[in-house]
Design an enzyme around this catalytic site. Structure first.
Site, PDB file in Angstrom:
ATOM      1  N   ARG A 147       0.828  -1.212   0.000  1.00 53.42           N
ATOM      2  CA  ARG A 147       0.000   0.000   0.000  1.00 53.42           C
ATOM      3  C   ARG A 147       0.860   1.259   0.000  1.00 53.42           C
ATOM      4  O   ARG A 147       0.537   2.258  -0.654  1.00 53.42           O
ATOM      5  CB  ARG A 147      -0.917  -0.007   1.230  1.00 53.42           C
ATOM      6  CG  ARG A 147      -1.879   1.181   1.323  1.00 53.42           C
ATOM      7  CD  ARG A 147      -2.801   1.006   2.527  1.00 53.42           C
ATOM      8  NE  ARG A 147      -3.834   2.020   2.594  1.00 53.42           N
ATOM      9  CZ  ARG A 147      -3.765   3.109   3.353  1.00 53.42           C
ATOM     10  NH1 ARG A 147      -2.682   3.331   4.104  1.00 53.42           N
ATOM     11  NH2 ARG A 147      -4.747   3.991   3.375  1.00 53.42           N
ATOM     12  N   HIS A 173       0.567   4.382  -2.563  1.00 56.37           N
ATOM     13  CA  HIS A 173       0.300   5.748  -2.117  1.00 56.37           C
ATOM     14  C   HIS A 173       1.446   6.691  -2.461  1.00 56.37           C
ATOM     15  O   HIS A 173       1.226   7.899  -2.625  1.00 56.37           O
ATOM     16  CB  HIS A 173       0.019   5.764  -0.614  1.00 56.37           C
ATOM     17  CG  HIS A 173      -1.388   5.390  -0.278  1.00 56.37           C
ATOM     18  ND1 HIS A 173      -2.130   6.054   0.665  1.00 56.37           N
ATOM     19  CD2 HIS A 173      -2.206   4.432  -0.776  1.00 56.37           C
ATOM     20  CE1 HIS A 173      -3.348   5.525   0.735  1.00 56.37           C
ATOM     21  NE2 HIS A 173      -3.400   4.523  -0.124  1.00 56.37           N
ATOM     22  N   VAL A 230       0.775   9.892  -5.851  1.00 54.88           N
ATOM     23  CA  VAL A 230       0.896  11.313  -5.507  1.00 54.88           C
ATOM     24  C   VAL A 230       2.198  11.858  -6.100  1.00 54.88           C
ATOM     25  O   VAL A 230       3.278  11.676  -5.550  1.00 54.88           O
ATOM     26  CB  VAL A 230       0.864  11.520  -3.976  1.00 54.88           C
ATOM     27  CG1 VAL A 230       1.053  12.993  -3.636  1.00 54.88           C
ATOM     28  CG2 VAL A 230      -0.455  11.010  -3.407  1.00 54.88           C
ATOM     29  N   ASP A 240       8.424   8.691  -5.979  1.00 57.37           N
ATOM     30  CA  ASP A 240       9.588   9.509  -5.647  1.00 57.37           C
ATOM     31  C   ASP A 240       9.904   9.556  -4.159  1.00 57.37           C
ATOM     32  O   ASP A 240      10.704  10.375  -3.714  1.00 57.37           O
ATOM     33  CB  ASP A 240       9.381  10.939  -6.159  1.00 57.37           C
ATOM     34  CG  ASP A 240       8.109  11.582  -5.586  1.00 57.37           C
ATOM     35  OD1 ASP A 240       7.449  10.944  -4.735  1.00 57.37           O
ATOM     36  OD2 ASP A 240       7.785  12.713  -5.996  1.00 57.37           O
ATOM     37  N   ASN A 284      -3.594   9.174   4.476  1.00 53.68           N
ATOM     38  CA  ASN A 284      -2.407   8.582   5.090  1.00 53.68           C
ATOM     39  C   ASN A 284      -2.303   8.762   6.595  1.00 53.68           C
ATOM     40  O   ASN A 284      -1.609   7.984   7.270  1.00 53.68           O
ATOM     41  CB  ASN A 284      -1.141   9.172   4.454  1.00 53.68           C
ATOM     42  CG  ASN A 284      -0.940   8.725   3.028  1.00 53.68           C
ATOM     43  OD1 ASN A 284      -1.260   7.592   2.671  1.00 53.68           O
ATOM     44  ND2 ASN A 284      -0.415   9.612   2.193  1.00 53.68           N
ATOM     45  N   PRO A 341      -7.370   7.074  -4.127  1.00 57.94           N
ATOM     46  CA  PRO A 341      -8.775   6.665  -4.187  1.00 57.94           C
ATOM     47  C   PRO A 341      -9.405   6.513  -2.810  1.00 57.94           C
ATOM     48  O   PRO A 341      -8.775   6.036  -1.867  1.00 57.94           O
ATOM     49  CB  PRO A 341      -8.726   5.321  -4.921  1.00 57.94           C
ATOM     50  CG  PRO A 341      -7.333   4.831  -4.732  1.00 57.94           C
ATOM     51  CD  PRO A 341      -6.468   6.045  -4.668  1.00 57.94           C
ATOM     52  N   HIS A 351      -5.825  -6.178  -2.053  1.00 57.16           N
ATOM     53  CA  HIS A 351      -6.719  -6.232  -0.892  1.00 57.16           C
ATOM     54  C   HIS A 351      -7.064  -7.664  -0.501  1.00 57.16           C
ATOM     55  O   HIS A 351      -7.929  -7.878   0.349  1.00 57.16           O
ATOM     56  CB  HIS A 351      -7.990  -5.422  -1.158  1.00 57.16           C
ATOM     57  CG  HIS A 351      -7.794  -3.948  -0.996  1.00 57.16           C
ATOM     58  ND1 HIS A 351      -8.804  -3.033  -1.144  1.00 57.16           N
ATOM     59  CD2 HIS A 351      -6.675  -3.226  -0.691  1.00 57.16           C
ATOM     60  CE1 HIS A 351      -8.328  -1.815  -0.942  1.00 57.16           C
ATOM     61  NE2 HIS A 351      -7.038  -1.905  -0.669  1.00 57.16           N
ATOM     62  N   THR A 352      -6.385  -8.617  -1.084  1.00 58.77           N
ATOM     63  CA  THR A 352      -6.425  -9.978  -0.557  1.00 58.77           C
ATOM     64  C   THR A 352      -5.670 -10.027   0.770  1.00 58.77           C
ATOM     65  O   THR A 352      -5.781 -10.982   1.535  1.00 58.77           O
ATOM     66  CB  THR A 352      -5.801 -10.972  -1.554  1.00 58.77           C
ATOM     67  OG1 THR A 352      -5.992 -12.297  -1.076  1.00 58.77           O
ATOM     68  CG2 THR A 352      -4.305 -10.738  -1.733  1.00 58.77           C
ATOM     69  N   THR A 359      -8.509 -15.933   3.981  1.00 57.71           N
ATOM     70  CA  THR A 359      -7.048 -16.055   4.002  1.00 57.71           C
ATOM     71  C   THR A 359      -6.443 -14.652   4.129  1.00 57.71           C
ATOM     72  O   THR A 359      -5.853 -14.138   3.179  1.00 57.71           O
ATOM     73  CB  THR A 359      -6.528 -16.749   2.728  1.00 57.71           C
ATOM     74  OG1 THR A 359      -7.033 -16.030   1.565  1.00 57.71           O
ATOM     75  CG2 THR A 359      -6.988 -18.181   2.650  1.00 57.71           C
ATOM     76  N   ASP A 391      -3.432 -14.431  -2.421  1.00 53.59           N
ATOM     77  CA  ASP A 391      -4.088 -15.388  -3.306  1.00 53.59           C
ATOM     78  C   ASP A 391      -5.206 -14.674  -4.066  1.00 53.59           C
ATOM     79  O   ASP A 391      -5.321 -13.446  -4.004  1.00 53.59           O
ATOM     80  CB  ASP A 391      -4.623 -16.587  -2.520  1.00 53.59           C
ATOM     81  CG  ASP A 391      -5.564 -16.186  -1.385  1.00 53.59           C
ATOM     82  OD1 ASP A 391      -6.236 -15.136  -1.501  1.00 53.59           O
ATOM     83  OD2 ASP A 391      -5.639 -16.909  -0.367  1.00 53.59           O
TER      84      ASP A 391
END
Length: 316
Positions: free
Chosen positions: A57, A61, A65, A69, A89, A159, A189-190, A238, A243
């Site tokens: 993540r 992020h 933006v 960098d 954040n 988002p 998002h698993t 899980t 997965d």
């Protein structure tokens, strides 16, 4: 004169090549860079498995933006607001200290050579691999920004958990990512967890796009009032393994976030991609790796642009 022109051309081509991202960028200048980062990241995730999701993540992020960098790493100063304090954040971005530790380890091997931006990108790949996800060839050679961009972070470039499919699609297109990239990257998002405040409305709005049993179970830890910071796994089955169960969840109306569930059930082109990934984990893994590489190319600083920070939290 002709010889001089040829030399100038060769020099310019050399500079152009050096400014491009490549998996072999550090082969000569810091041959142990990637293995040093990998060791540091694996140690961190072995201590806390949830850190894998946090590092993936963090890369997302950072890149969304103003490009990949490492601007997300910079702390606020009297003259600069930090992206860490942006709405998306604040008290949410995790793994910053893990990147700092990896940077320290790399600096002890090759001082002033490896950028924080590259460490974030490599860390995301190593995190994916550690928990069963794909190992893809990360391109490196990025340089670090000399500023942070909180205003951009707060302007919609990250988002929302309640975003519509149209909003997500438009945002990803602006970043050079297509619909398949959107669905593949959402598959991260698993892993990971979300705060009750990010999915409460979905549980209590009585919509038809959520499984009744799933909603009832999730309400136990996310009451209509209170418990904002209570965490719940994005994938109940899980939660700590990379997965394709995320896509099966969407097909069963068990996506925890609104921004996840909008990928399936509307008749949009994303429906068929979700179905494909639910049936073909290898295709998902392949597309996820390709999309991560593509995301890693967003607005990168190379050549003489930016700098190689000595520490990731402050400009030199």
């Amino acid at each position: 004169m002709a010889v001089f022109k040829i030399l100038v051309l060769l020099l310019s081509l050399s500079c152009f090549c050096q400014a491009q991202l490549s998996p072999t960028f550090y082969d000569q200048t810091c041959p142990n860079a990637l293995s040093t980062i990998r060791s540091s990241i694996r140690t961190a995730i072995s201590r806390e498995r949830r850190m894998a999701a946090s590092l993936i993540r963090l890369h997302f992020h950072d890149c969304f933006v103003n490009g990949c960098d490492a601007s997300i790493m910079l702390v606020a100063t009297p003259t600069m607001e930090s992206e860490r304090d942006s709405l998306a954040n604040f008290q949410s971005a995790r793994g910053l200290e893990v990147i700092d530790q990896a940077k320290s380890a790399v600096e002890s091997v090759c001082p002033g050579v490896v950028s924080c931006a590259d460490i974030i990108a490599v860390a995301a790949r190593d995190a994916s691999e550690y928990v069963g996800g794909p190992r893809y060839a990360v391109k490196v050679g990025r340089r670090d920004s000399t500023a942070a961009f909180r205003a951009i972070a707060d302007s919609g470039d990250l988002p929302s958990f309640s975003a519509s499919l149209d909003t997500l699609t438009d945002l990803f297109l602006r970043k050079g990512l297509n619909t398949r990239d959107l669905v593949a990257l959402s598959g991260a998002h698993t892993l990971g967890q979300a705060k009750c405040s990010t999915f409460r409305d979905r549980l209590y709005d009585n919509s038809s796009d959520i499984d009744v049993g799933f909603s009832s179970t999730r309400k136990r830890r996310c009451p209509a009032n209170g418990g904002d910071t209570t965490l719940a796994p994005l994938d109940q089955v899980t939660p700590n393994s990379f997965d394709n169960n995320y896509y099966r969840n969407l097909m069963q109306k068990k996506g925890l976030l609104t921004s996840d569930q909008v990928l399936f059930g509307t008749g949009a082109p994303t429906d068929s991609i979700v179905t494909e990934y639910s049936r073909n984990p290898s295709r998902f893994a392949s597309d996820f790796g390709a999309a991560m590489i593509k995301m890693g190319d967003i607005q990168t600083l190379t050549g003489s642009d930016g700098q190689i920070r000595r520490i990731c939290s402050a400009v030199n």
